[in-house]
Design a protein around this motif. Structure first.
Motif, PDB file in Angstrom:
ATOM      1  N   UNK A   1     -10.481 -14.659   2.247  1.00 30.72           N
ATOM      2  CA  UNK A   1      -9.627 -14.872   3.428  1.00 30.72           C
ATOM      3  C   UNK A   1      -8.270 -14.197   3.214  1.00 30.72           C
ATOM      4  N   UNK A   2      -8.049 -13.120   3.938  1.00 28.10           N
ATOM      5  CA  UNK A   2      -6.775 -12.394   3.829  1.00 28.10           C
ATOM      6  C   UNK A   2      -6.277 -12.022   5.214  1.00 28.10           C
ATOM      7  N   UNK A   3      -4.997 -11.677   5.279  1.00 27.60           N
ATOM      8  CA  UNK A   3      -4.431 -11.189   6.539  1.00 27.60           C
ATOM      9  C   UNK A   3      -4.694  -9.690   6.627  1.00 27.60           C
ATOM     10  N   UNK A   4      -5.543  -9.286   7.585  1.00 28.96           N
ATOM     11  CA  UNK A   4      -5.847  -7.858   7.754  1.00 28.96           C
ATOM     12  C   UNK A   4      -4.649  -7.152   8.392  1.00 28.96           C
ATOM     13  N   UNK A   5      -4.756  -5.837   8.538  1.00 24.32           N
ATOM     14  CA  UNK A   5      -3.631  -5.068   9.103  1.00 24.32           C
ATOM     15  C   UNK A   5      -3.237  -5.593  10.483  1.00 24.32           C
ATOM     16  N   UNK A   6      -4.225  -5.869  11.345  1.00 21.13           N
ATOM     17  CA  UNK A   6      -3.915  -6.387  12.685  1.00 21.13           C
ATOM     18  C   UNK A   6      -3.161  -7.714  12.595  1.00 21.13           C
TER      19      UNK A   6
ATOM     20  N   UNK B   1      -0.307 -10.326  19.464  1.00 24.56           N
ATOM     21  CA  UNK B   1      -0.592 -11.498  18.620  1.00 24.56           C
ATOM     22  C   UNK B   1      -1.407 -11.080  17.408  1.00 24.56           C
ATOM     23  N   UNK B   2      -1.673 -12.036  16.517  1.00 28.26           N
ATOM     24  CA  UNK B   2      -2.413 -11.725  15.286  1.00 28.26           C
ATOM     25  C   UNK B   2      -3.810 -11.187  15.584  1.00 28.26           C
ATOM     26  N   UNK B   3      -4.346 -11.549  16.749  1.00 23.19           N
ATOM     27  CA  UNK B   3      -5.714 -11.114  17.102  1.00 23.19           C
ATOM     28  C   UNK B   3      -5.691  -9.978  18.123  1.00 23.19           C
ATOM     29  N   UNK B   4      -4.658  -9.131  18.076  1.00 23.34           N
ATOM     30  CA  UNK B   4      -4.504  -8.155  19.170  1.00 23.34           C
ATOM     31  C   UNK B   4      -5.591  -7.088  19.197  1.00 23.34           C
ATOM     32  N   UNK B   5      -6.426  -7.019  18.134  1.00 27.67           N
ATOM     33  CA  UNK B   5      -7.553  -6.065  18.173  1.00 27.67           C
ATOM     34  C   UNK B   5      -8.531  -6.425  19.284  1.00 27.67           C
ATOM     35  N   UNK B   6      -8.502  -7.700  19.747  1.00 28.22           N
ATOM     36  CA  UNK B   6      -9.412  -8.101  20.834  1.00 28.22           C
ATOM     37  C   UNK B   6      -8.662  -8.457  22.108  1.00 28.22           C
ATOM     38  N   UNK B   7      -7.322  -8.377  22.072  1.00 25.91           N
ATOM     39  CA  UNK B   7      -6.548  -8.802  23.245  1.00 25.91           C
ATOM     40  C   UNK B   7      -6.381  -7.712  24.296  1.00 25.91           C
ATOM     41  N   UNK B   8      -6.206  -6.483  23.841  1.00 25.60           N
ATOM     42  CA  UNK B   8      -5.781  -5.437  24.780  1.00 25.60           C
ATOM     43  C   UNK B   8      -6.637  -4.183  24.717  1.00 25.60           C
ATOM     44  N   UNK B   9      -6.729  -3.533  25.870  1.00 17.78           N
ATOM     45  CA  UNK B   9      -7.402  -2.237  25.955  1.00 17.78           C
ATOM     46  C   UNK B   9      -6.317  -1.184  26.210  1.00 17.78           C
ATOM     47  N   UNK B  10      -6.439  -0.066  25.531  1.00 13.69           N
ATOM     48  CA  UNK B  10      -5.529   1.086  25.674  1.00 13.69           C
ATOM     49  C   UNK B  10      -5.451   1.455  27.152  1.00 13.69           C
ATOM     50  N   UNK B  11      -4.262   1.879  27.635  1.00 12.61           N
ATOM     51  CA  UNK B  11      -4.151   2.182  29.073  1.00 12.61           C
ATOM     52  C   UNK B  11      -5.068   3.307  29.564  1.00 12.61           C
TER      53      UNK B  11
ATOM     54  N   UNK C   1       0.651  -0.201   6.193  1.00 12.48           N
ATOM     55  CA  UNK C   1       0.029  -1.519   6.030  1.00 12.48           C
ATOM     56  C   UNK C   1      -1.142  -1.422   5.063  1.00 12.48           C
ATOM     57  N   UNK C   2      -1.187  -2.385   4.147  1.00 12.11           N
ATOM     58  CA  UNK C   2      -2.225  -2.435   3.120  1.00 12.11           C
ATOM     59  C   UNK C   2      -3.339  -3.395   3.537  1.00 12.11           C
ATOM     60  N   UNK C   3      -4.427  -3.416   2.781  1.00 13.95           N
ATOM     61  CA  UNK C   3      -5.565  -4.268   3.127  1.00 13.95           C
ATOM     62  C   UNK C   3      -6.450  -3.584   4.152  1.00 13.95           C
ATOM     63  N   UNK C   4      -7.513  -4.264   4.551  1.00 19.44           N
ATOM     64  CA  UNK C   4      -8.453  -3.687   5.521  1.00 19.44           C
ATOM     65  C   UNK C   4      -7.890  -3.841   6.942  1.00 19.44           C
ATOM     66  N   UNK C   5      -8.333  -2.945   7.870  1.00 22.98           N
ATOM     67  CA  UNK C   5      -7.868  -3.091   9.263  1.00 22.98           C
ATOM     68  C   UNK C   5      -8.288  -4.438   9.865  1.00 22.98           C
ATOM     69  N   UNK C   6      -9.549  -4.845   9.648  1.00 24.14           N
ATOM     70  CA  UNK C   6     -10.017  -6.137  10.186  1.00 24.14           C
ATOM     71  C   UNK C   6     -10.816  -6.861   9.101  1.00 24.14           C
ATOM     72  N   UNK C   7     -11.010  -8.160   9.286  1.00 21.08           N
ATOM     73  CA  UNK C   7     -11.831  -8.947   8.357  1.00 21.08           C
ATOM     74  C   UNK C   7     -12.751  -9.867   9.153  1.00 21.08           C
ATOM     75  N   UNK C   8     -13.710 -10.419   8.453  1.00 25.65           N
ATOM     76  CA  UNK C   8     -14.600 -11.425   9.058  1.00 25.65           C
ATOM     77  C   UNK C   8     -13.737 -12.611   9.480  1.00 25.65           C
ATOM     78  N   UNK C   9     -14.119 -13.275  10.563  1.00 21.60           N
ATOM     79  CA  UNK C   9     -13.371 -14.426  11.072  1.00 21.60           C
ATOM     80  C   UNK C   9     -13.082 -15.450   9.969  1.00 21.60           C
ATOM     81  N   UNK C  10     -11.821 -15.923   9.947  1.00 19.64           N
ATOM     82  CA  UNK C  10     -11.397 -16.896   8.937  1.00 19.64           C
ATOM     83  C   UNK C  10     -12.213 -18.186   9.040  1.00 19.64           C
TER      84      UNK C  10
END
Length: 406
Positions: A364-369, A310-320, A343-352
């Motif tokens: 407010x932009x769509x980060x890489x994740x 999902x769009x917030x997958x930086x917090x959804x999953x842990x590497x196996x 992918x352009x832009x920053x990897x993450x941004x402050x919460x929208x």
């Protein structure tokens, strides 16, 4: 055939068409600057317009895309808000949403095909008047002179190592016998189709990412060298002509977060960790949070397809195997983006939500994740694209045959 990608995001939908080698991606319309930057970087020949689609006049659009598209793609929001404000009508009615802009593009360009994708739940959604949203969508497209077909496709059926379903609506000026692609893959170990011809095995999460540089939390870079050769055909295909790994930057987890992940086995989530490693309340003076989201930070199984990115997958999953979340590039692999797609832009941004609260909406932009998680998996789009091409070729052959007979 010429393709215009609308509500394009980073361009996963049109990338699938590009990967067939049979389509020309003439342009995109996208609201978010960083997502549009990604599209333009990877499709330098395409015309990309950045802004609110509602502000573009018919004259401007016809002038911008003089090469009229044969196919228009899009994932317009069909529900949940009204264009002007909630008083403008039922927000659940797609005619009050950006879907009507998708229909307007159909009126302006009259393409042979329009393809729309959305969340599967849209199939059950109703307006305040109890009318099915999908019925309104079909009616609006039929009013433009299209035959309209819809179904829910599973990404794992087309070689995507991820459990992800999407509603796909195809509108065609000619009647299509089989508008949707037949499955090519299966998650079963020895899949057999009705006609007894074996399907290919859907790649697992580890099949998708095991050749990427093995980095820990706080490591990685926007550009890295491969450390080992590709291990399988999936990895080989996604490496393509790329000699570098891009966007492979791990989250900067705290020592405590790394310890928390280290305590988790595959299948465990944040609610399974020992009490002393549970998250603290925000501003709670060291008190533990009682609000634990079961989906947050779940450690994935390596030998299965991944859960939905999902769009917030930086917090959804842990590497196996690593005590960290996925990197953007690992997410891109799971979504089936090739390694050369940067992918352009920053990897993450402050919460929208925080930016909105503090009146910093220009940040407010769509980060890489976000860009990766919001995308249509290119392999799923590629299957749709190949099938459309074969269907239109069949129709063209039938037409020629009929003309010759006369």
């Amino acid at each position: 055939m010429k393709v215009l990608d609308t509500f394009a995001g980073a361009g996963g939908f049109s990338l699938g068409f590009y990967l067939t080698g049979q389509y020309d991606i003439i342009g995109a319309i996208e609201y978010d600057q960083w997502a549009a930057d990604t599209f333009k970087f990877n499709h330098p020949e395409s015309t990309v317009i950045v802004g609110d689609i509602q502000q573009y006049s018919e004259e401007f659009l016809l002038e911008t895309f003089k090469d009229k598209p044969d196919i228009i793609l899009g994932g317009p929001p069909c529900q949940g808000f009204s264009i002007a404000n909630r008083k403008a009508g039922d927000p659940a009615d797609p005619r009050n949403s950006l879907f009507k802009e998708f229909v307007r593009l159909g009126k302006i360009f009259e393409p042979k095909i329009m393809i729309m994708e959305n969340v599967p739940n849209l199939i059950k959604a109703r307006t305040h008047d109890k009318e099915l949203v999908i019925d309104i969508i079909i009616k609006e497209l039929e009013n433009l002179g299209y035959y309209v077909y819809h179904t829910i496709l599973s990404a794992t059926d087309y070689g995507v190592p991820q459990i992800r379903k999407r509603l796909v609506v195809i509108a065609s000026k000619v009647k299509l016998d089989n508008p949707f692609p037949e499955p090519t893959h299966s998650i079963e170990s020895k899949p057999i189709t009705l006609f007894n011809s074996a399907l290919q095995q859907t790649p697992t999460l580890w099949d998708a990412i095991s050749d990427l540089p093995q980095i820990e939390a706080r490591e990685g870079a926007e550009e890295m060298n491969y450390e080992i050769p590709a291990k399988n055909s999936f990895q080989k295909y996604l490496r393509g002509h790329s000699d570098k790994v891009y966007n492979h930057v791990a989250m900067k987890h705290s020592k405590r977060m790394v310890e928390r992940f280290a305590s988790m086995s595959c299948g465990n989530s944040i609610s399974d960790v020992p009490d002393h490693l549970k998250p603290f309340k925000r501003n709670g003076n060291g008190e533990f949070s009682e609000k634990l989201f079961d989906q947050n930070n779940r450690r994935m199984y390596p030998d299965r397809p991944c859960h939905t990115i999902a769009a917030s997958f930086y917090a959804n999953f842990v590497h196996p195997f690593k005590n960290r979340n996925f990197t953007p590039r690992e997410g891109a692999r799971i979504q089936t983006f090739p390694d050369w797609y940067v992918f352009q832009g920053k990897p993450t941004v402050v919460s929208h939500k925080l930016l909105q609260r503090e009146g910093r909406e220009e940040e407010k932009h769509l980060c890489q994740y976000n860009q990766i998680g919001n995308a249509v998996p290119p392999f799923l789009a590629k299957a749709i694209a190949e099938n459309i091409l074969s269907q239109l070729t069949i129709k063209q052959d039938e037409k020629c045959l009929f003309t010759e007979t006369i």
